[in-house]
Design a protein around this motif. Structure first.
Motif, mmCIF file in Angstrom:
data_model
loop_
_atom_site.group_PDB
_atom_site.id
_atom_site.type_symbol
_atom_site.label_atom_id
_atom_site.label_comp_id
_atom_site.label_asym_id
_atom_site.label_seq_id
_atom_site.Cartn_x
_atom_site.Cartn_y
_atom_site.Cartn_z
ATOM 1 N N GLN A 44 103.866 116.630 23.190
ATOM 2 C CA GLN A 44 103.288 115.367 23.688
ATOM 3 C C GLN A 44 102.340 115.591 24.856
ATOM 4 O O GLN A 44 101.379 114.837 25.035
ATOM 5 C CB GLN A 44 104.406 114.439 24.158
ATOM 6 N N SER A 48 98.532 113.927 26.054
ATOM 7 C CA SER A 48 98.826 112.948 27.112
ATOM 8 C C SER A 48 97.593 112.467 27.845
ATOM 9 O O SER A 48 97.684 111.615 28.715
ATOM 10 C CB SER A 48 99.760 113.557 28.156
ATOM 11 N N TYR A 120 106.578 110.027 17.558
ATOM 12 C CA TYR A 120 106.272 108.601 17.718
ATOM 13 C C TYR A 120 107.182 107.715 16.866
ATOM 14 O O TYR A 120 107.460 108.036 15.727
ATOM 15 C CB TYR A 120 104.815 108.328 17.328
ATOM 16 N N CYS A 139 97.928 108.225 18.669
ATOM 17 C CA CYS A 139 97.481 109.104 19.756
ATOM 18 C C CYS A 139 96.127 108.660 20.306
ATOM 19 O O CYS A 139 95.087 108.913 19.696
ATOM 20 C CB CYS A 139 97.407 110.541 19.233
ATOM 21 N N ASN A 159 105.299 102.130 29.423
ATOM 22 C CA ASN A 159 104.410 103.000 30.188
ATOM 23 C C ASN A 159 103.403 103.751 29.315
ATOM 24 O O ASN A 159 102.236 103.889 29.683
ATOM 25 C CB ASN A 159 105.227 103.992 31.020
ATOM 26 N N SER A 160 103.862 104.232 28.133
ATOM 27 C CA SER A 160 102.927 104.974 27.261
ATOM 28 C C SER A 160 101.798 104.056 26.810
ATOM 29 O O SER A 160 100.638 104.466 26.746
ATOM 30 C CB SER A 160 103.630 105.506 26.015
ATOM 31 N N LYS A 163 99.414 103.475 29.694
ATOM 32 C CA LYS A 163 98.573 104.650 29.947
ATOM 33 C C LYS A 163 97.472 104.745 28.879
ATOM 34 O O LYS A 163 96.307 105.004 29.192
ATOM 35 C CB LYS A 163 99.442 105.915 29.945
ATOM 36 N N GLU A 241 101.959 102.316 20.173
ATOM 37 C CA GLU A 241 102.558 102.989 21.341
ATOM 38 C C GLU A 241 103.864 102.287 21.668
ATOM 39 O O GLU A 241 103.990 101.608 22.676
ATOM 40 C CB GLU A 241 101.599 102.906 22.551
ATOM 41 N N SER A 244 109.368 106.449 21.261
ATOM 42 C CA SER A 244 109.521 107.654 20.446
ATOM 43 C C SER A 244 110.986 107.932 20.129
ATOM 44 O O SER A 244 111.886 107.356 20.755
ATOM 45 C CB SER A 244 108.922 108.825 21.201
ATOM 46 N N GLN A 289 109.463 113.343 31.353
ATOM 47 C CA GLN A 289 108.155 113.624 31.943
ATOM 48 C C GLN A 289 107.861 115.115 31.811
ATOM 49 O O GLN A 289 108.782 115.933 31.637
ATOM 50 C CB GLN A 289 108.178 113.270 33.446
#
Ligand SMILES: Cc1cc2nc3c(=O)[nH]c(=O)nc-3n(C[C@H](O)[C@H](O)[C@H](O)COP(=O)(O)OP(=O)(O)OC[C@H]3O[C@@H](n4cnc5c(N)ncnc54)[C@H](O)[C@@H]3O)c2cc1C
Length: 312
Positions: A44, A48, A120, A139, A159-160, A163, A241, A244, A289
């Protein structure tokens, strides 16, 4: 007939994300032979986008960070073997594990460290499977540039998603943000950025019903949960998104998994199976993370080395 063993080492690492690469650096420096069996290099972190919370770098592309880790692992003697996914891990006797890939190749080691991370989560709605790679993407980093100056939908509220939205907003004409919940959640710094962006239209409290299109995505049907009104958004891309799931299908009945399918590990990163260790997003560690995957990978390597020294 007994199968041929392709390769042997003290330790096999499964997965070459930040957890696996760090594990290999530590093992190599401690002079334990090891190799990494992996589907890709970087996991990932490679997709990112820009990483702004890895100490030592104010900002660095995830792929660049991964390349540095890979170079460092190879410097200490690691070999990264790209393979079909691992399909079986088996402890064949007190001191031996066999690891088999889907291509049938068999590998052997005294201990195994699993760092196979996550993949995912899918929506499971009509059009998703058929149009993946034809406008449906998981992605933002990989596929965002394909939608330059087009309208897209981004599904997710964590959060994903936040982002990805920050990343995509600089490339696409407009983002329709589809969130099943009333509010987006995520790091404050990212939410501040979202609030300053002008090309985002929010669709809170909305379910995603259907992705339209024959050979390419042509639209997305969403339904407001309060009014039950359905609308069709005229978008060329749909970015999903929504979180996962851990890559642990191949570990059923090998070691204990929790209710989310994550590997349960103790303080030494050992699983319920002696000699089988795990690190990073694939485990029940609470925060996921890059820096944490690296730290957990380092821990797993140190404890695996201690385990092997105590055995000999
Ligand atoms: C879009 C996005 C943005 C992110 N942004 C940030 C950020 O800004 N900062 C941050 O700190 N973190 C971020 N993260 C989280 C971070 O990327 C992950 O926490 C980290 O990559 C986890 O590392 P890992 O090594 O545990 O697993 P992964 O990165 O998931 O790597 C798993 C590896 O295992 C391999 N693999 C999987 N199954 C098999 C199998 N059966 N056989 C062989 N190999 C297998 C994969 O090919 C891959 O190489 C982001 C994640 C995403 C998705």
């Amino acid at each position: 007939m007994t199968k041929k063993i392709e390769k042997k080492a003290d330790v096999i690492v499964i997965g070459a994300g930040p957890a696996g690469l760090t594990t290999s650096i530590y093992l190599g420096r401690d002079k334990f032979s090891n190799f990494i069996l992996t589907g890709d290099v970087g996991g990932q972190t490679a997709v990112s986008g820009e990483i702004e919370n890895f100490p030592g770098y104010v900002s660095i592309p995830g792929l660049e960070l991964i390349q540095k880790m890979k170079t460092q692992a190879e410097k200490w003697g690691s070999e990264v073997i790209s393979t079909e996914p691992v399909k079986k891990v088996e402890k064949v006797d007190e001191n031996t594990f066999h690891v088999e890939a889907e291509d049938g190749h068999l590998y052997e080691a005294k201990a195994v460290i699993i760092t196979s991370g996550k993949k995912y989560r899918k929506l499971g709605i009509p059009g998703e499977e058929e149009l993946t790679g034809k406008g449906v993407s998981f992605c933002a980093t990989c596929d965002g540039p394909l939608f330059r100056d087009k309208e897209i939908a981004l599904i997710g509220g964590g959060n994903s998603a936040v982002k990805a939205m920050v990343q995509l907003a600089t490339m696409v004409k407009k983002i329709h943000s589809i969130n099943i919940n009333p509010e987006l959640t995520g790091e404050a710094v990212l939410l501040d950025k979202i609030n300053s962006l002008k090309n985002i239209e929010s669709h809170p409290n909305s379910d995603t019903m259907k992705i339209l299109g024959d050979t390419l995505v042509e639209g997305l049907v969403i339904k407001n949960k309060d009014s039950e009104n359905e609308i069709t958004l005229d978008v060329a891309g749909v970015f999903v998104e929504i979180g996962s799931v851990p890559n642990t299908d191949y570990l059923q009945n090998v070691c204990n998994l929790n209710e989310r399918g994550e590997i349960e590990v103790d303080k030494t990163n050992m699983t319920s199976q002696e000699g089988l260790f795990a690190a990073g997003d694939v485990t029940d560690v609470l925060a996921k993370q890059t820096i944490i995957a690296c730290g957990e990978g380092a821990k797993a390597a140190i404890h695996t080395a201690n385990y092997l020294r105590n055995k000999s």
